[in-house]
Design an enzyme around this catalytic site. Structure first.
Site, PDB file in Angstrom:
ATOM      1  N   LYS A 217     -25.525 -42.863  31.789  1.00 23.05           N
ATOM      2  CA  LYS A 217     -26.365 -44.043  32.007  1.00 23.05           C
ATOM      3  C   LYS A 217     -26.301 -44.487  33.464  1.00 23.05           C
ATOM      4  O   LYS A 217     -27.316 -44.883  34.050  1.00 23.05           O
ATOM      5  CB  LYS A 217     -25.928 -45.185  31.091  1.00 23.05           C
ATOM      6  CG  LYS A 217     -26.819 -46.406  31.202  1.00 23.05           C
ATOM      7  CD  LYS A 217     -26.649 -47.362  30.035  1.00 23.05           C
ATOM      8  CE  LYS A 217     -27.677 -48.474  30.097  1.00 23.05           C
ATOM      9  NZ  LYS A 217     -27.606 -49.365  28.917  1.00 23.05           N
TER      10      LYS A 217
ATOM     11  N   GLU B 168     -22.502 -56.652  24.327  1.00 24.89           N
ATOM     12  CA  GLU B 168     -23.890 -56.867  23.917  1.00 24.89           C
ATOM     13  C   GLU B 168     -23.939 -57.009  22.400  1.00 24.89           C
ATOM     14  O   GLU B 168     -23.435 -56.159  21.671  1.00 24.89           O
ATOM     15  CB  GLU B 168     -24.805 -55.722  24.341  1.00 24.89           C
ATOM     16  CG  GLU B 168     -26.263 -56.004  23.971  1.00 24.89           C
ATOM     17  CD  GLU B 168     -27.191 -54.810  24.164  1.00 24.89           C
ATOM     18  OE1 GLU B 168     -28.097 -54.904  25.004  1.00 24.89           O
ATOM     19  OE2 GLU B 168     -26.996 -53.799  23.469  1.00 24.89           O
TER      20      GLU B 168
END
Length: 244
Positions: free
Chosen positions: A66, A152
């Site tokens: 990522k 998250e």
């Protein structure tokens, strides 16, 4: 020279291990908070809004991939600052109103800081995706310092979760590029899922209303007085009349 090289490798290994462990501890702390909420609802309230909870931590390989995709500097400090979903938790609940209720309860905890909120329920993605995304910072207390860990949290209904799961499978089956007619079908399915959410929540509210306003059936061993919801045991009344 070789000794210095091995020492450097050991230091890098220790840094990466500590980095990943910090996120592991952050996930544990958040899991504990959510478990407390869920068990409290199960034992002390008539209704539990949390259906189930899933959690995960990205692997080091996934984190590096990522970082590469987003052109993030390959350093632990940069990754920590720019990648906020290394720890991910998904909370699935029954109804739309539960989503915001759970979000409020989480944010009111004093040691949690809201970093970012993306409301894809009020503002769905073009493909129909709906969910409430929160990026939170939670403290992790190590032996020599305190670390703020990003977590998250995605909160969605059962219908939203079902749609998102199937959409994800279809999306990756076609290597992230699906035919136009399937995109339309998925958008229509998202609309249907939303209508189902609204309909089931309305049914739930109607059932609750009926339950709250229903006059209880009188037991044959009790006597009602002038249609008032007061019930007096017959044996008590008989005993009282005999004394008179």
């Amino acid at each position: 020279m070789e000794k210095d090289y091995l020492q450097q490798l050991k230091e890098i290994r220790d840094e990466v291990t500590r980095f990943m462990m910090t996120y592991k501890f952050g996930l544990r702390e958040m899991d504990t908070k959510l478990t407390i909420l869920k068990e409290e609802f199960q034992h002390f309230h008539d209704y539990n809004p949390i259906e189930h909870i899933k959690s995960r931590i990205k692997s080091p390989e996934s984190i590096l991939q990522k970082a590469h995709r987003k052109n993030i500097e390959m350093s632990l400090d940069s990754i920590k600052k720019n990648i906020r979903d290394i720890v991910g938790i998904r909370i699935v609940c029954s109804f739309n109103t539960d989503i915001y209720r759970i979000s409020d309860m989480i944010q009111k905890q004093k040691d949690i800081m809201l970093i970012e909120c993306k409301d894809y329920i009020k503002n769905p993605k073009p493909n129909g995706y709906k969910s409430l995304h929160l990026v939170l910072a939670i403290p992790v207390f190590m032996s020599d310092r305190e670390e703020q860990v990003y977590v998250e949290i995605q909160i969605r209904t059962v219908a939203m979760d079902f749609w998102a799961s199937l959409e994800h499978k279809i999306y990756y089956k076609y290597n992230k590029s699906i035919p136009d007619h399937l995109e339309k079908e998925l958008a229509d399915a998202a609309t249907a899922a939303n209508e189902l959410d609204l309909r089931m929540e309305q049914l739930y509210k109607e059932v609750n209303y009926i339950k709250e306003h229903q006059v209880p059936d009188y037991d044959e061993n009790y006597l009602g007085i002038d249609d008032v919801k007061l019930q007096i045991p017959k044996h008590f009344l008989d005993s009282f009349l005999k004394e008179k």
